[in-house]
Write a protein that holds these residues in place. Structure first.
Motif, PDB file in Angstrom:
ATOM      1  N   UNK A 121       0.699  -1.212   0.171  1.00 28.84           N
ATOM      2  CA  UNK A 121      -0.007  -0.041  -0.142  1.00 28.84           C
ATOM      3  C   UNK A 121       0.834   1.160  -0.119  1.00 28.84           C
ATOM      4  N   UNK A 122       1.767   1.073   0.677  1.00 33.40           N
ATOM      5  CA  UNK A 122       2.793   2.500   0.894  1.00 33.40           C
ATOM      6  C   UNK A 122       3.648   2.724  -0.292  1.00 33.40           C
ATOM      7  N   UNK A 123       4.047   1.646  -0.928  1.00 35.60           N
ATOM      8  CA  UNK A 123       4.898   1.716  -2.166  1.00 35.60           C
ATOM      9  C   UNK A 123       4.098   1.952  -3.482  1.00 35.60           C
ATOM     10  N   UNK A 124       3.006   1.404  -3.771  1.00 33.72           N
ATOM     11  CA  UNK A 124       2.271   1.386  -4.791  1.00 33.72           C
ATOM     12  C   UNK A 124       0.806   2.539  -4.715  1.00 33.72           C
ATOM     13  N   UNK A 125       0.566   2.760  -3.645  1.00 37.69           N
ATOM     14  CA  UNK A 125      -0.797   3.225  -3.516  1.00 37.69           C
ATOM     15  C   UNK A 125      -0.893   4.990  -3.806  1.00 37.69           C
ATOM     16  N   UNK A 126       0.296   5.468  -3.605  1.00 39.72           N
ATOM     17  CA  UNK A 126       0.563   6.914  -3.614  1.00 39.72           C
ATOM     18  C   UNK A 126       1.641   7.178  -4.806  1.00 39.72           C
ATOM     19  N   UNK A 127       1.310   6.956  -5.998  1.00 40.60           N
ATOM     20  CA  UNK A 127       2.310   7.359  -6.950  1.00 40.60           C
ATOM     21  C   UNK A 127       2.411   8.936  -7.253  1.00 40.60           C
ATOM     22  N   UNK A 128       3.843   9.211  -7.612  1.00 34.23           N
ATOM     23  CA  UNK A 128       4.294  10.753  -7.613  1.00 34.23           C
ATOM     24  C   UNK A 128       3.166  11.161  -8.614  1.00 34.23           C
ATOM     25  N   UNK A 129       3.000  12.407  -8.569  1.00 34.24           N
ATOM     26  CA  UNK A 129       2.068  13.129  -9.408  1.00 34.24           C
ATOM     27  C   UNK A 129       2.414  13.137 -11.021  1.00 34.24           C
ATOM     28  N   UNK A 130       3.744  13.200 -11.275  1.00 34.64           N
ATOM     29  CA  UNK A 130       4.077  13.255 -12.467  1.00 34.64           C
ATOM     30  C   UNK A 130       3.785  11.770 -13.221  1.00 34.64           C
ATOM     31  N   UNK A 131       3.781  10.723 -12.405  1.00 32.67           N
ATOM     32  CA  UNK A 131       3.505   9.303 -12.793  1.00 32.67           C
ATOM     33  C   UNK A 131       2.037   9.087 -13.120  1.00 32.67           C
ATOM     34  N   UNK A 132       1.346   9.958 -12.625  1.00 32.77           N
ATOM     35  CA  UNK A 132      -0.084   9.651 -12.773  1.00 32.77           C
ATOM     36  C   UNK A 132      -0.796  10.427 -14.066  1.00 32.77           C
ATOM     37  N   UNK A 133       0.185  11.021 -14.593  1.00 27.61           N
ATOM     38  CA  UNK A 133      -0.257  12.063 -15.629  1.00 27.61           C
ATOM     39  C   UNK A 133      -0.494  11.390 -16.733  1.00 27.61           C
ATOM     40  N   UNK A 134       0.126   9.948 -17.197  1.00 25.82           N
ATOM     41  CA  UNK A 134      -0.429   9.138 -18.341  1.00 25.82           C
ATOM     42  C   UNK A 134      -0.340   7.723 -17.647  1.00 25.82           C
ATOM     43  N   UNK A 135      -1.353   6.961 -18.104  1.00 22.58           N
ATOM     44  CA  UNK A 135      -1.502   5.539 -17.932  1.00 22.58           C
ATOM     45  C   UNK A 135      -0.117   4.603 -18.349  1.00 22.58           C
ATOM     46  N   UNK A 136       0.426   5.147 -19.312  1.00 15.39           N
ATOM     47  CA  UNK A 136       1.669   4.485 -19.819  1.00 15.39           C
ATOM     48  C   UNK A 136       2.675   4.562 -18.771  1.00 15.39           C
ATOM     49  N   UNK A 137       3.030   5.911 -18.442  1.00 15.08           N
ATOM     50  CA  UNK A 137       3.895   6.027 -17.363  1.00 15.08           C
ATOM     51  C   UNK A 137       3.574   5.275 -16.124  1.00 15.08           C
ATOM     52  N   UNK A 138       2.439   5.503 -15.389  1.00 12.15           N
ATOM     53  CA  UNK A 138       1.937   4.955 -14.410  1.00 12.15           C
ATOM     54  C   UNK A 138       2.267   3.430 -14.286  1.00 12.15           C
ATOM     55  N   UNK A 139       1.853   2.713 -15.306  1.00 10.51           N
ATOM     56  CA  UNK A 139       1.940   1.303 -15.511  1.00 10.51           C
ATOM     57  C   UNK A 139       3.677   0.817 -15.467  1.00 10.51           C
ATOM     58  N   UNK A 140       4.429   1.724 -16.320  1.00 13.28           N
ATOM     59  CA  UNK A 140       5.737   1.469 -16.188  1.00 13.28           C
ATOM     60  C   UNK A 140       6.545   1.585 -14.644  1.00 13.28           C
ATOM     61  N   UNK A 141       5.743   2.637 -14.059  1.00 18.19           N
ATOM     62  CA  UNK A 141       6.228   3.202 -12.531  1.00 18.19           C
ATOM     63  C   UNK A 141       5.945   1.750 -11.922  1.00 18.19           C
ATOM     64  N   UNK A 142       4.475   1.220 -11.929  1.00 15.35           N
ATOM     65  CA  UNK A 142       3.998   0.047 -11.138  1.00 15.35           C
ATOM     66  C   UNK A 142       4.979  -1.092 -11.153  1.00 15.35           C
ATOM     67  N   UNK A 143       5.354  -1.556 -12.203  1.00 18.88           N
ATOM     68  CA  UNK A 143       6.142  -2.607 -12.640  1.00 18.88           C
ATOM     69  C   UNK A 143       7.715  -2.463 -11.810  1.00 18.88           C
ATOM     70  N   UNK A 144       8.095  -1.264 -12.168  1.00 19.47           N
ATOM     71  CA  UNK A 144       9.349  -0.957 -11.692  1.00 19.47           C
ATOM     72  C   UNK A 144       9.316  -1.129 -10.148  1.00 19.47           C
ATOM     73  N   UNK A 145       8.329  -0.161  -9.613  1.00 27.57           N
ATOM     74  CA  UNK A 145       8.199  -0.073  -7.964  1.00 27.57           C
ATOM     75  C   UNK A 145       7.919  -1.530  -7.557  1.00 27.57           C
ATOM     76  N   UNK A 146       7.278  -2.078  -7.985  1.00 31.84           N
ATOM     77  CA  UNK A 146       6.915  -3.498  -7.532  1.00 31.84           C
ATOM     78  C   UNK A 146       7.741  -4.662  -7.455  1.00 31.84           C
TER      79      UNK A 146
END
Length: 238
Positions: A96-121
């Motif tokens: 929850x702490x790592x994936x639940x609150x992505x940086x604002x710039x990450x949420x700007x596009x689903x593609x960036x958010x998806x890449x970030x989720x994979x990397x962070x997980x």
């Protein structure tokens, strides 16, 4: 898109969290002392469990492996079931702490958010390797309530991916023909890094290379452009 700016927990962080979340059952009053002992106990419990199984591990085994007396163990938990809940709760909390609150710039596009989720997980599971291995591999042997807790944690992770994938389909970032179970299909790719860690170590696969491979596989399955040269340069090992 990498985890830059995302804090990944250390063993000390996790032990402090266990202490804070279980103040009612942990009788030790000195926080620094309690954190040091919890590190010994939890590291030993995870190591023993991942070798012989949690059910086969006795508290006497844990006492010997951790160097904490039987009486000392009971200062932190009253049963193996309580110890199990402590471990599983920290895994869920870390997700929850790592994936639940992505940086604002990450949420700007689903593609960036998806890449970030994979990397962070994947980096989170690397930081908490024995914890995630325990939670996944031992789940079938847990009591019903704890097995449900482990399943809920897995479903929480999947929900983060499902939300981003759905958003990407809605705005056209991802193909309308993307497999409907794409979030569920992504999970085994994420888990393989820690479940088969020895295989990747033997093959000298660096974590950055593995993350890039998973990102490109998932992007391709979503009908999105794979990682650019700039993105590869940002995350690939020097």
């Amino acid at each position: 898109m990498t985890t830059a700016g995302t804090h990944l927990p250390t063993t000390e962080d996790l032990c402090r969290s266990v202490l804070e979340n279980n103040r009612d059952s942990i009788s030790i009053q000195k926080p620094e002392f309690a954190v040091r002992k919890l590190a010994l106990i939890l590291n030993a419990a995870l190591e023993l469990s991942n070798k012989k199984g949690f059910q086969a591990m006795s508290l006497r085994d844990l006492s010997r492996a951790s160097g904490v007396s039987m009486g000392g163990l009971y200062s932190y938990f009253d049963s193996k079931d309580t110890l199990l809940k402590m471990i599983l709760s920290e895994v869920t909390g870390a997700v929850e702490a790592a994936l639940g609150e992505p940086p604002a710039e990450v949420r700007q596009t689903p593609r960036d958010h998806l890449l970030w989720l994979i990397d962070t997980h994947i980096r989170l599971t690397e930081a908490m390797l024995p914890w995630f291995t325990f939670s996944l591999m031992e789940a079938k042997n847990f009591p019903a309530a704890e097995r449900r807790q482990a399943i809920d944690s897995e479903e929480l992770t999947e929900s983060y991916f499902a939300e981003v994938l759905a958003r990407g389909q809605q705005d056209g970032s991802f193909s309308a023909d993307m497999p409907p179970l794409m979030a569920a299909l992504t999970k085994p790719l994420l888990q393989d890094w820690y479940v088969k860690r020895a295989k990747y170590r033997r093959r000298k696969v660096h974590i950055d290379s593995y993350i890039a491979m998973v990102q490109n596989i998932v992007l391709a399955a979503c009908g999105a452009a794979t990682r650019t040269t700039a993105e590869k340069a940002e995350s690939d090992p020097a």
